[in-house]
Motif scaffolding. Structure first.
Motif, PDB file in Angstrom:
ATOM      1  N   TYR A 192      23.047  32.440  -8.948  1.00 50.86           N
ATOM      2  CA  TYR A 192      23.399  32.591  -7.724  1.00 50.86           C
ATOM      3  C   TYR A 192      23.031  33.945  -6.862  1.00 50.86           C
ATOM      4  O   TYR A 192      22.780  34.802  -7.546  1.00 50.86           O
ATOM      5  CB  TYR A 192      24.893  32.787  -7.659  1.00 50.86           C
ATOM      6  CG  TYR A 192      25.837  31.762  -8.321  1.00 50.86           C
ATOM      7  CD1 TYR A 192      25.476  30.367  -8.664  1.00 50.86           C
ATOM      8  CD2 TYR A 192      26.633  32.129  -9.166  1.00 50.86           C
ATOM      9  CE1 TYR A 192      26.196  29.442  -9.105  1.00 50.86           C
ATOM     10  CE2 TYR A 192      27.595  31.138 -10.201  1.00 50.86           C
ATOM     11  CZ  TYR A 192      27.092  29.893 -10.088  1.00 50.86           C
ATOM     12  OH  TYR A 192      27.990  29.037 -10.754  1.00 50.86           O
ATOM     13  N   VAL A 220      20.214  29.916  -6.150  1.00 51.36           N
ATOM     14  CA  VAL A 220      20.995  28.619  -5.566  1.00 51.36           C
ATOM     15  C   VAL A 220      22.266  29.092  -5.152  1.00 51.36           C
ATOM     16  O   VAL A 220      22.866  30.089  -5.547  1.00 51.36           O
ATOM     17  CB  VAL A 220      21.086  27.709  -6.687  1.00 51.36           C
ATOM     18  CG1 VAL A 220      19.659  27.089  -7.219  1.00 51.36           C
ATOM     19  CG2 VAL A 220      21.862  28.150  -7.880  1.00 51.36           C
ATOM     20  N   HIS A 222      25.006  26.622  -5.415  1.00 57.74           N
ATOM     21  CA  HIS A 222      25.637  25.601  -6.121  1.00 57.74           C
ATOM     22  C   HIS A 222      25.496  25.552  -7.722  1.00 57.74           C
ATOM     23  O   HIS A 222      24.547  25.565  -7.942  1.00 57.74           O
ATOM     24  CB  HIS A 222      25.650  24.115  -5.530  1.00 57.74           C
ATOM     25  CG  HIS A 222      26.154  23.961  -4.060  1.00 57.74           C
ATOM     26  ND1 HIS A 222      27.470  23.589  -3.834  1.00 57.74           N
ATOM     27  CD2 HIS A 222      25.650  24.490  -2.949  1.00 57.74           C
ATOM     28  CE1 HIS A 222      27.664  23.710  -2.376  1.00 57.74           C
ATOM     29  NE2 HIS A 222      26.522  24.237  -1.777  1.00 57.74           N
ATOM     30  N   ASP A 224      26.210  23.059  -9.410  1.00 52.66           N
ATOM     31  CA  ASP A 224      25.629  21.756  -9.918  1.00 52.66           C
ATOM     32  C   ASP A 224      23.944  21.847  -9.617  1.00 52.66           C
ATOM     33  O   ASP A 224      23.188  21.215 -10.557  1.00 52.66           O
ATOM     34  CB  ASP A 224      26.208  20.495  -9.145  1.00 52.66           C
ATOM     35  CG  ASP A 224      26.008  20.681  -7.746  1.00 52.66           C
ATOM     36  OD1 ASP A 224      25.722  21.863  -7.109  1.00 52.66           O
ATOM     37  OD2 ASP A 224      26.354  19.654  -7.021  1.00 52.66           O
ATOM     38  N   THR A 225      23.605  22.607  -8.593  1.00 48.16           N
ATOM     39  CA  THR A 225      21.968  22.749  -8.558  1.00 48.16           C
ATOM     40  C   THR A 225      21.525  23.429  -9.565  1.00 48.16           C
ATOM     41  O   THR A 225      20.500  23.139 -10.180  1.00 48.16           O
ATOM     42  CB  THR A 225      21.660  23.354  -7.068  1.00 48.16           C
ATOM     43  OG1 THR A 225      22.522  22.784  -5.963  1.00 48.16           O
ATOM     44  CG2 THR A 225      20.142  23.607  -6.691  1.00 48.16           C
ATOM     45  N   HIS A 228      21.240  21.100 -12.541  1.00 47.60           N
ATOM     46  CA  HIS A 228      20.350  20.146 -12.427  1.00 47.60           C
ATOM     47  C   HIS A 228      18.935  20.616 -12.879  1.00 47.60           C
ATOM     48  O   HIS A 228      18.209  19.830 -13.235  1.00 47.60           O
ATOM     49  CB  HIS A 228      20.511  19.475 -11.133  1.00 47.60           C
ATOM     50  CG  HIS A 228      21.849  18.291 -10.890  1.00 47.60           C
ATOM     51  ND1 HIS A 228      21.954  17.668 -12.082  1.00 47.60           N
ATOM     52  CD2 HIS A 228      22.600  18.283 -10.020  1.00 47.60           C
ATOM     53  CE1 HIS A 228      23.328  17.099 -11.500  1.00 47.60           C
ATOM     54  NE2 HIS A 228      23.599  17.424 -10.351  1.00 47.60           N
ATOM     55  N   LEU A 229      18.674  21.935 -12.282  1.00 43.37           N
ATOM     56  CA  LEU A 229      17.458  22.278 -12.465  1.00 43.37           C
ATOM     57  C   LEU A 229      17.319  22.691 -13.876  1.00 43.37           C
ATOM     58  O   LEU A 229      15.912  22.619 -14.355  1.00 43.37           O
ATOM     59  CB  LEU A 229      17.307  23.577 -11.707  1.00 43.37           C
ATOM     60  CG  LEU A 229      17.178  23.540 -10.055  1.00 43.37           C
ATOM     61  CD1 LEU A 229      17.386  24.782  -9.378  1.00 43.37           C
ATOM     62  CD2 LEU A 229      16.042  22.740  -9.842  1.00 43.37           C
TER      63      LEU A 229
END
Length: 292
Positions: A192, A220, A222, A224-225, A228-229
């Motif tokens: 973050y 990022v 989020h 979840d981002t 996912h990455l």
């Protein structure tokens, strides 16, 4: 001046063009241009100028909106409140949060709060600008990595968690039981950025104390981002350990960072505005869920 004119000026300056303003307001571009021209005549002020074939705000328009920001902010809030009333959400629990905590400690706390209220509580969740939402009365509770340390806002520590590394199970480091700073030294790190609302950001402080803040390659907003990455093998996500309670790390390896500094989650509310029952219940659930 009509409210429609004020909204058009605000959207035009805030979004940077007539096309963008039209899209934001849900009207035609020609309607925006017509409204701006009418406002120019009424105010005797130039609001739009043509640069490279498109209308953009003049310095005078930008100054007007900047000076009248409290008015435009109140107008946006009134419009939003009207929308909420129209869809039957006038009596709702309003929560402002940062995305990192919205994916972990908040959902189960809301579920338990609604269950305690016989599923009758309508909830609105707003992202970012936590302090602003609280200060303007748009939110009942805020959640961030705080504290804010503001005279008019009460900070409530919810719990602490170490940093964890989230990575694909195919990653060579995934079979370890924990990871050290040296282990992730040559890896692409995902994490973050600063939340921009707190007097001190406990997550960023933890990253800095761990010597990893300058190593973050992908920022990022989020969780979840980030996960996912990591799932796609892009890198290793550095997040707070609260996320382990969610299903975002399902199918991934979540390893504690060795000797990690602790991240503190905070709830916030206006100091001189009593919380209603729903907000009190949610705060209690957040404290119980986070172990404070």
């Amino acid at each position: 001046m009509k409210l429609a004119s004020l909204r058009a000026i605000d959207a035009f300056v805030r979004l940077g063009g007539t096309g963008e303003a039209a899209q934001g307001l849900g009207i035609s571009q020609s309607a925006v241009i017509k409204t701006l021209r009418q406002a120019e005549e009424e105010l005797d002020l130039s609001l739009a100028t043509t640069i490279q074939g498109r209308l953009v705000p003049t310095p005078e328009a930008q100054s007007l909106v900047r000076q009248a920001q409290p008015l435009f902010g109140a107008l946006r809030r009134a419009r939003h409140e009207a929308d909420m009333i129209r869809v039957g959400m006038v009596n709702r629990l309003r929560v402002a949060t940062v995305p990192g905590l919205a994916h972990s400690i908040l959902p189960p706390a809301i579920t338990r709060t609604r269950r305690a209220l016989d599923e009758s509580a309508a909830v609105e969740i707003m992202f970012d600008h936590v302090r602003e939402h609280l200060a303007t009365g748009e939110a009942d509770l805020g959640i961030s990595y705080g504290p804010m340390r503001a005279d008019d806002i009460e900070d409530v520590a919810l719990g602490q968690s170490p940093l964890v590394c989230v990575l694909s199970r195919d990653h060579p480091l995934a079979r370890r039981t924990d990871l050290s700073r040296g282990d992730v030294e040559g890896e692409r790190l995902i994490s973050y950025g600063p939340d921009g609302v707190s007097a001190s950001d406990s997550f960023q402080e933890a990253l800095t104390s761990a010597g990893l803040s300058e190593r973050v390659a992908i920022t990022v907003r989020h969780t979840d981002t980030a996960c996912h990455l990591a799932r796609e093998g892009v890198g290793i996500a550095l997040v707070d350990g609260f996320v382990i309670s969610s299903n975002l790390v399902e199918g991934l390896a979540a390893l504690p960072l060795e000797q990690s500094p602790l991240v503190t989650a905070y709830a916030h509310h206006r100091r001189h505005s009593p919380l209603d029952r729903a907000a009190r219940l949610l705060l209690a659930q957040l404290q119980e869920r986070s172990g404070s």
